[in-house]
Design a protein around this motif. Structure first.
Motif, PDB file in Angstrom:
ATOM      1  N   ASP A 170     -69.452   5.870   7.897  1.00 33.04           N
ATOM      2  CA  ASP A 170     -69.067   6.897   8.867  1.00 33.04           C
ATOM      3  C   ASP A 170     -70.144   7.063   9.941  1.00 33.04           C
ATOM      4  O   ASP A 170     -69.828   7.216  11.130  1.00 33.04           O
ATOM      5  N   ASP A 171     -71.420   7.012   9.548  1.00 27.09           N
ATOM      6  CA  ASP A 171     -72.499   7.109  10.527  1.00 27.09           C
ATOM      7  C   ASP A 171     -72.492   5.913  11.474  1.00 27.09           C
ATOM      8  O   ASP A 171     -72.679   6.054  12.683  1.00 27.09           O
ATOM      9  N   GLU A 174     -69.595   6.135  13.969  1.00 25.06           N
ATOM     10  CA  GLU A 174     -69.866   7.118  15.010  1.00 25.06           C
ATOM     11  C   GLU A 174     -70.839   6.556  16.034  1.00 25.06           C
ATOM     12  O   GLU A 174     -70.680   6.758  17.244  1.00 25.06           O
ATOM     13  N   ARG A 177     -68.969   4.172  18.260  1.00 25.74           N
ATOM     14  CA  ARG A 177     -68.106   4.886  19.204  1.00 25.74           C
ATOM     15  C   ARG A 177     -68.914   5.411  20.395  1.00 25.74           C
ATOM     16  O   ARG A 177     -68.455   5.347  21.539  1.00 25.74           O
ATOM     17  N   VAL A 178     -70.095   5.922  20.098  1.00 27.10           N
ATOM     18  CA  VAL A 178     -70.946   6.437  21.177  1.00 27.10           C
ATOM     19  C   VAL A 178     -71.362   5.320  22.112  1.00 27.10           C
ATOM     20  O   VAL A 178     -71.335   5.456  23.338  1.00 27.10           O
ATOM     21  N   GLN A 189     -75.444  11.975  18.551  1.00 27.72           N
ATOM     22  CA  GLN A 189     -76.018  13.006  17.715  1.00 27.72           C
ATOM     23  C   GLN A 189     -77.353  12.512  17.177  1.00 27.72           C
ATOM     24  O   GLN A 189     -77.521  11.330  16.911  1.00 27.72           O
ATOM     25  N   LEU A 192     -78.155   9.340  14.629  1.00 25.00           N
ATOM     26  CA  LEU A 192     -77.084   8.351  14.532  1.00 25.00           C
ATOM     27  C   LEU A 192     -77.465   7.033  15.188  1.00 25.00           C
ATOM     28  O   LEU A 192     -76.986   5.984  14.807  1.00 25.00           O
TER      29      LEU A 192
END
Length: 210
Positions: A170-171, A174, A177-178, A189, A192
């Motif tokens: 999940d990390d 993310e 995606r960023v 965040q 991450l």
């Protein structure tokens, strides 16, 4: 984060499950009681998270029902610092638990509810032992019964490691995606995206602009 309705439900309708453990009042000034709380928290943490409800005893004469007990005067009201100090004394990596309070609607007794997170990226292991409570270098999990014991079988270890891998995945997703959104700086965040990756992106953008 647990809702107020969930917190009150743990107290109003006590029931031991894989994700909820009820315990009698524990004196967090006592080493063995600190170890009992830490063991319960670690077992829940390695099993996906859950809640520890303090101040209930099992009444064998009443069909093993959980009975509300008033907090003894010698035991201080539970706070976040004392609970997390007890957990941190035995657990590595350490993790933070939230502490709430709710009253039993029948007895009026106030109970402590410790919410244990379950999204850990590594198994939680004990760093010291406490005689007749827990052992050093153990990974405790929740098992049918329900009960808290160290992971022993390949299936039990597989469940622990699968949860850790999902948390890491999940990390990573993310972070990707960023990056793909083109907004690494300011949008990511903390924790991450590693600093070397941010530096690489910044240099690449400068070269592209040139």
């Amino acid at each position: 984060m647990a809702t107020r309705q969930e917190i009150e439900g743990y107290v109003a309708e006590p029931s031991e499950t894989i994700t909820v453990e009820h315990k009698s009042w524990l004196d967090l000034a006592d080493e063995a009681d600190r170890a009992k709380l830490a063991k319960a928290a670690m077992a829940l943490a390695n099993s996906g998270g859950g809640a520890i409800v303090i101040g209930f005893r099992e009444d064998n004469q009443d069909g093993r029902h959980l009975q509300s007990e008033r907090r003894p005067e010698a035991i201080d009201r539970y706070g976040s610092d004392s609970v997390n100090a007890a957990v941190g004394r035995y657990a590595r990596p350490s993790f933070h638990c939230d502490v709430y309070h709710a009253e039993d609607p029948v007895t009026g007794n106030e109970h402590a509810v410790v919410i244990v997170p379950g999204d850990h990226r590594t198994p939680i292991m004990t760093i010291r032992d406490c005689e007749r409570v827990l052992g050093q270098n153990k990974v405790y999990v929740r098992k049918p019964g329900p009960k808290s014991e160290d992971a022993r079988t390949p299936e039990e270890w597989s469940q622990v490691l699968d949860r850790c891998l999902r948390a890491r995945r999940d990390d990573m997703l993310e972070a990707f995606r960023v990056i793909m959104a083109g907004s690494v700086e300011g949008s990511a965040q903390p924790g991450l995206v590693d600093d070397p990756l941010q530096d690489f992106v910044a240099r690449a953008e400068d070269r592209w602009a040139t």
